[in-house]
Design an enzyme around this catalytic site. Structure first.
Site, short mmCIF file in Angstrom:
data_model
loop_
_atom_site.label_atom_id
_atom_site.label_comp_id
_atom_site.label_asym_id
_atom_site.label_seq_id
_atom_site.Cartn_x
_atom_site.Cartn_y
_atom_site.Cartn_z
N CYS A 84 -4.74 10.38 0.26
CA CYS A 84 -3.67 9.48 -0.15
C CYS A 84 -2.30 10.14 -0.34
O CYS A 84 -1.30 9.66 0.20
CB CYS A 84 -4.07 8.74 -1.42
SG CYS A 84 -4.59 9.80 -2.78
N ASP A 256 -4.56 2.84 3.53
CA ASP A 256 -3.76 4.07 3.44
C ASP A 256 -4.37 5.29 4.14
O ASP A 256 -3.69 6.30 4.34
CB ASP A 256 -3.42 4.40 1.98
CG ASP A 256 -4.60 4.82 1.13
OD1 ASP A 256 -5.75 4.64 1.57
OD2 ASP A 256 -4.37 5.32 0.02
#
Length: 731
Positions: A84, A256
């Site tokens: 992330c 993501d």
């Protein structure tokens, strides 16, 4: 380098902060909010395109599928990282983390002066920008990035008739929720109907996973939480419709990075990089989105162009009619400034939590090339957080028992190939390495060249050892503080100072201001982009912000207070400038080409041991250590490496000590590693404890120091120490 340094420095040296933001037509558009679309991003964490609309028959995602039927489904969208924080760092800046120095997981970046969070450009154009609520950018978001960034941020908080850009991020699908068997999670899962639950027995597992009940249960729960997320998406869309905004809002849905399971998240195989992206463009905005082909963003369309996450920022600016800054490395795929489709996407893996690795990848629509710069390190390194996943535990247990078969063994191979090449069409799981196949020699050569060019063009800093890079970007570990903004004389301005022009001497700084209110609050700050009008008796508060810096002291100004002639240029030597002025990156790249020579490179590595740059000496020692695994003839290298135990650089000393211990002279190496565990720099201590971890039983004499490291203030050092101790305790 592609960074436009000259243009930036011309603007920033003693200039007004407003000059750094797009001007001209942007300001005219800012006065006409009704002729611009709103933007809504719905992002979710840790999912691959495992959705019904991507032809996944196991998935139950009716709401996202409906959104796809109303918009464009993008089939070739890739992150530049499998985790992330580096991913979001690139999204928010439109730049590769390996360029701006935000590539290691959970680092504290100091990007070059020109880098900004792209919502700042939208704010300057009149958009109200909200983020609910994840940032995770590898730097603290400046006050100027968002109008709101918290759990309550919402388009509904905007001033009347102001266009908005709103981000809503769901954590429901995060890796941690796949293994979550808590009472609260079981209750959430029980809210799904029987037709919405996923039967573990029907799961189609990738060939690199063992077929065990634990793996099937994780796989099924991963899909269950996607279904939970699917319901959340519909609630947001319902809210947008209820507010009468659906026809004026371009909606993006995206993940993501890849799924939060082993060999997916954190990795730069497609299982870690390829993500869903759906964009719904209302009819009135389709010509804006695709001026020459508005039907290409109509309902139920599919786009197979290669799209990279760093393309998101310039695309948003293009859709908003905002000039795309020349330093951004992404390219717009929608809007008036739409670029030609890209031919390649690029990705990187660097330190993942407490596990060091260095991998780069380049991919076209069919082939993936991977370069393992730390080929001597197994894929199966321990990461304590990742080890909590039952799938990972099952893989490790079966590996220890010798029961893994076929592709399941790949993850635990003791070393990696220096290069990997996969045909992602015929081999979507990337398990058949084609590097040795003569039929693909031309493809290998082409993608290798593309990777090398990307390394040069983007200024990849991955080969700079992290402790050295940390010192380069922030000497002594000290944060710089932005210079306070000042009110400056304005030609033709009001004599009483009621129209205020501000400037800041710090290169790259933006100015946040408010009129009245709580000057200590984090919310309610406006972005300074043009002169500010003050009423009689009103007080202006302002701060200067720059990414990677501490905010400046507070400026307090009232009409009639003294003003400055100018901000006064404050020259600062940035790490990017220093690095670009040297040839160290190219020397490192040349040195790493010796990987291909194996044991035959050992004499060549010796030539680099006296280099003036510690980064070069470090990789020379590492190269000797790695090549020494391939031959019994290491006697000539041992004395040269032993001399590096007294090197001026701690990273070189640690590398040399690790090699000496592996080569049977623990008496020489262990004291050096033990001493490094007390180094004031956390990443130096990290290198030392990682070396001790890899030594296995040979580290036993340093057990006392390892126990002390288990109390280290740095969480990653502590994690590795605890892992080492658990092995000793279990022996």
């Amino acid at each position: 380098m592609i960074l436009n340094r000259r243009r930036f420095l011309q603007m920033a040296s003693g200039s007004l902060a407003a000059m750094m933001l797009p001007q001209g037509s942007l300001l005219a558009r800012a006065r006409r909010g009704s002729d611009r679309p709103n933007f809504l991003w719905i992002s979710t964490e840790d999912i691959s395109p495992d959705l019904g609309c991507y032809s996944d028959a196991y998935a139950v995602t009716p709401n996202v599928d409906r959104l796809a039927a109303e918009g464009v489904r993008y089939d070739n969208v890739f992150s530049h990282s499998g985790v992330c924080a580096p991913t979001r760092s690139g999204i928010i800046t439109g730049m590769y983390p390996t360029t701006i120095g935000t590539h290691h997981m959970r680092c504290a970046g100091v990007p070059p002066h020109e880098v900004k969070c792209f919502p700042e450009y939208l704010r300057a154009a009149g958009y109200y920008c909200t983020n609910n609520s994840k940032t995770d950018y590898q730097f603290d978001p400046p006050l100027t990035a968002w109008d709101e960034s918290n759990g309550s941020a919402h388009w509904r908080n905007r001033p009347k008739d102001k266009p908005f850009f709103a981000v809503i991020n769901f954590t429901t699908t995060h890796e941690s929720q796949i293994r979550n068997r808590s009472e609260a999670m079981l209750k959430r899962l029980a809210s799904l109907s029987p037709t919405e639950r996923h039967d573990p027995a029907k799961a189609q597992l990738p060939p690199y996973y063992p077929d065990t009940p634990e793996v099937r249960r994780d796989w099924a729960q991963y899909y269950d939480i996607i279904t939970l997320m699917d319901k959340q998406v519909q609630q947001v869309l319902d809210d947008l419709e209820a507010d009468g905004l659906a026809d004026d809002t371009i909606v993006w849905f995206w993940g993501d990075h890849g799924r939060g399971l082993p060999r997916a998240k954190r990795w730069i195989y497609d299982s870690g990089l390829r993500v869903p992206l759906i964009v719904r463009v209302p009819p009135k905005w389709r010509k804006l989105a695709m001026p020459d082909q508005p039907q290409a963003v109509g309902p139920g369309t599919v786009n197979d162009d290669l799209i990279a996450f760093i393309d998101f920022a310039p695309t948003m600016l293009s859709l908003a009619g905002v000039e795309i800054p020349s330093h951004m490395q992404g390219r717009a795929f929608l809007g008036s400034r739409k670029a030609e489709p890209r031919e390649y996407i690029f990705a990187a893996r660097d330190r993942m939590d407490e596990a060091y690795d260095l991998i780069r990848a380049v991919r076209d629509k069919r082939f993936k090339y991977i370069r393992n710069y730390m080929w001597y390190v197994t894929r199966g390194q321990d990461i304590r957080y990742m080890n909590e996943m039952p799938t990972m535990q099952a893989m490790r247990r079966l590996h220890a028992e010798g029961k893994l078969v076929g592709p399941q063994k790949q993850y635990f191979e003791p070393i990696k190939p220096i290069e990997e090449l996969y045909d992602t069409v015929s081999d979507p799981h990337e398990i058949n390495n084609l590097v040795g196949d003569p039929a693909y020699a031309e493809t290998l050569h082409r993608l290798r060249r593309v990777h090398e060019q990307w390394y040069r063009d983007t200024g990849d800093v991955g080969l700079i050892p992290e402790p050295i890079f940390d010192e380069l970007k922030r000497p002594g570990g000290q944060y710089e503080t932005a210079s306070p903004p000042v009110v400056v004389k304005r030609t033709g301005g009001s004599a009483d100072g009621s129209v205020v022009t501000m400037a800041c001497a710090t290169h790259g700084a933006s100015i946040a201001y408010r009129i009245g209110g709580d000057p200590k609050g984090r919310t309610g700050w406006l972005l300074y982009a043009r002169p500010v009008s003050l009423g009689s008796g009103e007080t202006l508060y302002a701060k200067a912000c720059r990414i990677g810096f501490r905010d400046s002291d507070l400026l307090t100004y009232r009409p009639g207070d003294p003003v400055a002639e100018a901000a006064g240029p404050k020259e600062r030597d940035h790490w990017r400038d220093r690095l670009d002025a040297s040839d160290v990156r190219q020397r490192l790249r040349t040195l790493k080409e010796l990987d291909h020579k194996g044991a035959d490179a050992m004499h060549s590595y010796l030539l680099y041991l006296e280099d003036a740059e510690p980064s070069v000496r470090y990789w020379a020692v590492v190269g000797l250590h790695a090549a020494g695994r391939l031959t019994a003839d290491i006697a000539f290298a041992r004395s040269a490496v032993k001399a590096r135990l007294a090197d001026a650089s701690v990273v070189v000393r640690v590398a040399a000590a690790h090699a000496m211990c592996d080569w049977g002279t623990e008496g020489d190496g262990l004291p050096v590693l033990a001493a490094a565990l007390k180094h004031p720099t956390d990443k130096a201590r990290m290198l030392a404890i990682v070396a001790l971890d890899k030594l296995g039983p040979k580290a036993q004499p340093a057990l006392e120091q390892i126990r002390a490291a288990a109390e280290d203030p740095d969480d990653y050092v502590k994690r590795v120490a605890l892992t080492v101790l658990s092995r000793f305790d279990g022996a």
